[in-house]
Design an enzyme around this catalytic site. Sequence first.
Site, PDB file in Angstrom:
ATOM      1  CG  ASP A  50      -8.986  -3.128  -8.848  1.00 52.91           C
ATOM      2  OD1 ASP A  50      -9.284  -3.911  -9.761  1.00 52.91           O
ATOM      3  OD2 ASP A  50      -9.680  -2.975  -7.812  1.00 52.91           O
ATOM      4  CE1 TYR A  55     -14.303  -0.868  -4.319  1.00 45.42           C
ATOM      5  CE2 TYR A  55     -12.451  -0.389  -5.754  1.00 45.42           C
ATOM      6  CZ  TYR A  55     -13.233  -1.300  -5.083  1.00 45.42           C
ATOM      7  OH  TYR A  55     -12.943  -2.645  -5.163  1.00 45.42           O
ATOM      8  CE  LYS A  80     -12.820  -4.295  -8.937  1.00 49.05           C
ATOM      9  NZ  LYS A  80     -12.302  -3.183  -8.134  1.00 49.05           N
ATOM     10  CG  HIS A 111     -17.770  -4.794  -7.506  1.00 47.36           C
ATOM     11  ND1 HIS A 111     -17.473  -3.465  -7.370  1.00 47.36           N
ATOM     12  CD2 HIS A 111     -17.017  -5.422  -6.579  1.00 47.36           C
ATOM     13  CE1 HIS A 111     -16.593  -3.298  -6.398  1.00 47.36           C
ATOM     14  NE2 HIS A 111     -16.303  -4.484  -5.905  1.00 47.36           N
TER      15      HIS A 111
HETATM   16  P1  NDP Z   1      -5.282  -4.464   1.299  1.00 50.24           P
HETATM   17  O1  NDP Z   1      -5.129  -5.883   1.736  1.00 50.24           O
HETATM   18  O2  NDP Z   1      -4.598  -3.990   0.097  1.00 50.24           O
HETATM   19  O3  NDP Z   1      -4.873  -3.574   2.563  1.00 50.24           O
HETATM   20  C1  NDP Z   1      -4.989  -2.178   2.583  1.00 50.24           C
HETATM   21  C2  NDP Z   1      -4.611  -1.693   3.982  1.00 50.24           C
HETATM   22  O4  NDP Z   1      -3.240  -2.008   4.246  1.00 50.24           O
HETATM   23  C3  NDP Z   1      -4.748  -0.204   4.142  1.00 50.24           C
HETATM   24  O5  NDP Z   1      -5.128   0.056   5.489  1.00 50.24           O
HETATM   25  C4  NDP Z   1      -3.327   0.318   3.879  1.00 50.24           C
HETATM   26  O6  NDP Z   1      -3.121   1.530   4.549  1.00 50.24           O
HETATM   27  C5  NDP Z   1      -2.501  -0.804   4.485  1.00 50.24           C
HETATM   28  N1  NDP Z   1      -1.193  -1.010   3.831  1.00 50.24           N
HETATM   29  C6  NDP Z   1      -0.930  -1.011   2.495  1.00 50.24           C
HETATM   30  N2  NDP Z   1       0.369  -1.301   2.266  1.00 50.24           N
HETATM   31  C7  NDP Z   1       0.945  -1.469   3.480  1.00 50.24           C
HETATM   32  C8  NDP Z   1       2.287  -1.774   3.897  1.00 50.24           C
HETATM   33  N3  NDP Z   1       3.263  -1.967   3.019  1.00 50.24           N
HETATM   34  N4  NDP Z   1       2.520  -1.859   5.225  1.00 50.24           N
HETATM   35  C9  NDP Z   1       1.527  -1.660   6.126  1.00 50.24           C
HETATM   36  N5  NDP Z   1       0.244  -1.375   5.799  1.00 50.24           N
HETATM   37  C10 NDP Z   1      -0.040  -1.283   4.476  1.00 50.24           C
HETATM   38  O7  NDP Z   1      -6.855  -4.175   1.251  1.00 50.24           O
HETATM   39  P2  NDP Z   1      -8.044  -3.819   0.276  1.00 50.24           P
HETATM   40  O8  NDP Z   1      -9.232  -4.453   0.896  1.00 50.24           O
HETATM   41  O9  NDP Z   1      -8.051  -2.382   0.006  1.00 50.24           O
HETATM   42  O10 NDP Z   1      -7.765  -4.602  -1.088  1.00 50.24           O
HETATM   43  C11 NDP Z   1      -6.948  -4.099  -2.106  1.00 50.24           C
HETATM   44  C12 NDP Z   1      -7.738  -3.651  -3.323  1.00 50.24           C
HETATM   45  O11 NDP Z   1      -8.450  -4.730  -3.901  1.00 50.24           O
HETATM   46  C13 NDP Z   1      -8.833  -2.613  -3.044  1.00 50.24           C
HETATM   47  O12 NDP Z   1      -8.325  -1.330  -2.790  1.00 50.24           O
HETATM   48  C14 NDP Z   1      -9.666  -2.748  -4.292  1.00 50.24           C
HETATM   49  O13 NDP Z   1      -9.052  -2.061  -5.368  1.00 50.24           O
HETATM   50  C15 NDP Z   1      -9.647  -4.252  -4.499  1.00 50.24           C
HETATM   51  N6  NDP Z   1     -10.817  -4.916  -3.853  1.00 50.24           N
HETATM   52  C16 NDP Z   1     -11.761  -5.514  -4.658  1.00 50.24           C
HETATM   53  C17 NDP Z   1     -12.874  -6.105  -4.116  1.00 50.24           C
HETATM   54  C18 NDP Z   1     -13.876  -6.752  -5.009  1.00 50.24           C
HETATM   55  O14 NDP Z   1     -14.971  -7.116  -4.528  1.00 50.24           O
HETATM   56  N7  NDP Z   1     -13.578  -6.934  -6.280  1.00 50.24           N
HETATM   57  C19 NDP Z   1     -13.114  -6.135  -2.662  1.00 50.24           C
HETATM   58  C20 NDP Z   1     -12.037  -5.555  -1.890  1.00 50.24           C
HETATM   59  C21 NDP Z   1     -10.948  -4.979  -2.482  1.00 50.24           C
HETATM   60  P3  NDP Z   1      -2.472   2.834   3.819  1.00 50.24           P
HETATM   61  O15 NDP Z   1      -3.351   3.177   2.652  1.00 50.24           O
HETATM   62  O16 NDP Z   1      -2.487   3.867   4.874  1.00 50.24           O
HETATM   63  O17 NDP Z   1      -1.084   2.421   3.394  1.00 50.24           O
END
Ligand code: NDP
Length: 313
Positions: A50, A55, A80, A111
């Site tokens: 995604d 980004y 997006k 988006h």
């Molecule tokens: P998430 O809910 O996926 O959380 C990401 C955070 O959790 C990061 O800090 C990551 O750190 C941590 N993390 C990931 N896996 C674990 C685990 N197993 N244990 C502990 N911590 C963990 O957040 P996002 O807001 O990034 O959402 C996911 C994706 O959705 C985005 O990356 C994007 O692609 C999409 N998105 C789309 C939006 C839209 O408007 N369409 C808006 C927001 C997001 P680390 O990387 O260090 O593991």
Amino acid sequence: MPTSTTLPTYFQLNTGAKVPAVALGTWQSAPGEVRNAVSFALKNGYRHIDAALIYKNENEVGQGIKDSGVPRSEIFLTSKLWNTDHPNAAAGLQRTLDALGTDYLDLYLVHWPVRLVPQATGDPLLPVNPDGTRAIDRSWDQAETWRQMEEIYASGKVRAIGLCNWSIPYLEELKKTWKIVPAVNQCELHPFLPQHELRKWCADNGILMEAYSPLGSTGAPLMSDPEIAAIAEKHDVSPATVLISYHVNHGSVVIPKSVSEKRISSNREVIRLSEEDMAVLDGLAAKGKAKRINTPLFGWDLGFEDWYAPVSQ
Ligand code: NDP
């Protein structure tokens, strides 16, 4: 031992295409980190990435895809249309294709249901007016954005088109003029923001939901909730696995983001949750834990009620 699962690893879009149930998110994946994250994920079984223009890392995402050695045809790649590109969606798409180093997307999403107007100064993707307010074009008709998305679909450069962040009132409005039913509505979804009514509306209209911020976004704050942790303990898995599995059990795609190889690997693990577990998770918001985490400034400017349902739903 984790409960074994026969849960689907793919869902089907209204185009007939198969979409892998778990995608790797790439937002807030810093340059220098995301290339390896994407490559590692693909080498370790992920087939759904995604991405988004905003980004500002699509170049690296594209490099990661190439590094992985996985053929492009085996990867489901989403990106997006950014808010500043609504009047010229084809140009926005081309920038994304060039950055990713590909000639097609499997899914292209609007988006946000809002147009931002580029200004002479400042960040061209997040423009502000001279008085500091967001440069929002409130007169912009989203039906026109969708008409352009339909044209892009007809061009063959994207294999499906869809939306992000569209509430029921916005969907009802778009439905009056759409010729192609959106394949997807990607929204913030997790037990603190279950969006039951939106989920039902999308299901009734043949739109697949995708859950973003499934762990609560930066720092994964939902993992420390005691009721989520208790379900995880019962199944001998991490709270992240419960939060990710919640969506697949609901029939939605889920998009956890990580740049850690260990967490990228474990985030692919999905378990079957019992009806009782699902009822607990579905009920947390109504028990006072309702919370929307993703609150971009252009959302506040417009007023959430313009496009979001109340958080308790
Ligand atoms: P998430 O809910 O996926 O959380 C990401 C955070 O959790 C990061 O800090 C990551 O750190 C941590 N993390 C990931 N896996 C674990 C685990 N197993 N244990 C502990 N911590 C963990 O957040 P996002 O807001 O990034 O959402 C996911 C994706 O959705 C985005 O990356 C994007 O692609 C999409 N998105 C789309 C939006 C839209 O408007 N369409 C808006 C927001 C997001 P680390 O990387 O260090 O593991």
